[in-house]
Design an enzyme around this catalytic site. Structure first.
Site: not given
Ligand code: IPM
Ligand code: MG
Length: 353
Positions: A220, A137, A248, A188, A244
């Site tokens: 993975d 990042y 999700d 990884k 990240d």
């Molecule tokens: C998160 C989001 C952010 C990230 C984006 C909006 C930059 O997806 O906080 O998970 O990738 O960290």
């Molecule tokens: Mg995110």
């Protein structure tokens, strides 16, 4: 002196959901001061910058930041420095908010709302600890260039220093001590040098935490195990990019991404608190977004930055109560529930407080 929270609603559904969290904080009656400022696309619209100087000053002068969400199709073609996401990334970097706590808890009432079988997720209580200020990042160099063969190529740099890995590993082991004492470090290492180094350093730090069990998993496999048998995990610690993605994924175990709060902390306990979901432009302004992730983020703010454990528990108990009472926003709706919009969900939480 009274505590102060900088409220940065941002874009899309951000203003709607943070408004409900603000009402909840006010209702605690703790005399906490709150001031709002634009960030992300709203910052760009107001001042040509996703993190306007005034917003930045407000954050510096506050005890914690409550953040909504940023981004929207309108801003996707802007040059990168002006994009809404840069407001968020700059705040994380400036305040050195390296420890990102993303708890994934399955409330009994929502087990059926998960896309997995209820028995696979019922009772799940997982903490994803994502390193938030390093990795690909922020690594330099990065960009798009023309290579020796005259072909354009894009490149980013994955990098972690020993210090960066040590401090997040410590946070993971400390957190595990307050839970089931198990840490799974995700990397990884079979392919990437940076993450082999990550694995080595986490293993070294573990020597000081013999009472905590440490395992390692390739990312993975971790993605697969999260949907196969998520209850095998207690604390998952991982780098910025893997965290990240896995967070999700983990959110869907809980029924909805609209339920997951997060805390991003630095070494001093200063923090930014935000739902892990995005700005959801498709439902923005419709009054249907789920405010619970933001309300639960406010609870984490009380706990980690203001030392108000009792207030945090009050908010969390109120959220459990409204779920038990059958209140549901559209993302977690089910037959026979009391389906409500954003404001009515806020009303229900206030009533339950
Ligand atoms: C998160 C989001 C952010 C990230 C984006 C909006 C930059 O997806 O906080 O998970 O990738 O960290
Ligand atoms: Mg995110």
């Amino acid at each position: 002196m009274g505590k102060k929270i900088a409220v940065l609603p941002g874009d899309g559904i951000g203003p709607e959901i943070t408004a409900q969290a603000v009402r909840v904080v006010e209702a605690l009656g703790l005399g906490i001061g709150m001031a709002e400022a634009p960030v992300g696309g709203a910052g760009y619209d107001a001042a040509g910058d996703p993190l306007p100087a005034e917003t930045f000053k407000l954050c510096e002068a506050s005890d914690a930041i409550l953040f909504g969400a940023v981004g929207g199709p309108k801003y996707d073609t802007l040059p990168r420095p002006q994009r809404p996401e840069q407001g968020l990334l700059r705040l994380r970097k400036h305040f050195d908010l390296y420890a990102n706590l993303r708890p994934a808890i399955v409330y009994p009432e929502l087990a059926h709302a998960s896309s997995l079988k209820a028995e696979v997720v019922a009772g799940l209580d997982l903490l994803i600890l994502r390193e938030l200020t390093g990795d690909i990042y922020f690594g330099q160099p990065r960009g798009v260039r023309t290579n020796e063969k005259g072909e354009r190529e894009g490149f980013d740099t994955m990098r972690y220093t020993e210090g960066e890995i040590r401090r997040i590993a410590k946070t993971a082991f400390e957190a595990a001590r307050k839970r089931s004492r198990r840490v799974c470090s995700v990397d990884k290492a079979n392919v990437l040098e940076t993450t082999q180094f990550w694995r080595d350093v986490v293993t070294e730090v573990h020597k000081d935490y013999a009472d905590v069990e440490l395992s390692h998993m390739y990312v993975d496999n971790a993605a697969m195990q999260l949907v196969r048998n998520p209850k095998q995990f207690d604390v998952i610690v991982t780098g910025n990019m893997f965290g990240d993605i896995l967070s999700d994924e983990a959110s869907m175990l809980t029924g909805s991404i609209g339920m997951l709060p997060s805390a991003s902390l630095n070494a001093m306990g200063f923090g930014m608190y935000e739902p892990i979901h995005g700005s959801a432009p498709d439902i923005a302004g419709k009054g249907v977004a789920n405010p619970l992730a933001t309300i639960l983020s406010a609870a984490m703010l009380m706990r980690y930055s203001l030392g108000q454990e009792a207030a945090a528990c009050r908010i969390e108990a109120a959220v459990r109560k409204v779920l038990a009472q059958g209140y549901r926003t559209a993302d977690i709706t089910e037959p026979g529930c009391r389906q409500v919009g954003t404001v009515a969900m806020g009303d229900a939480v206030l009533a339950a407080l």
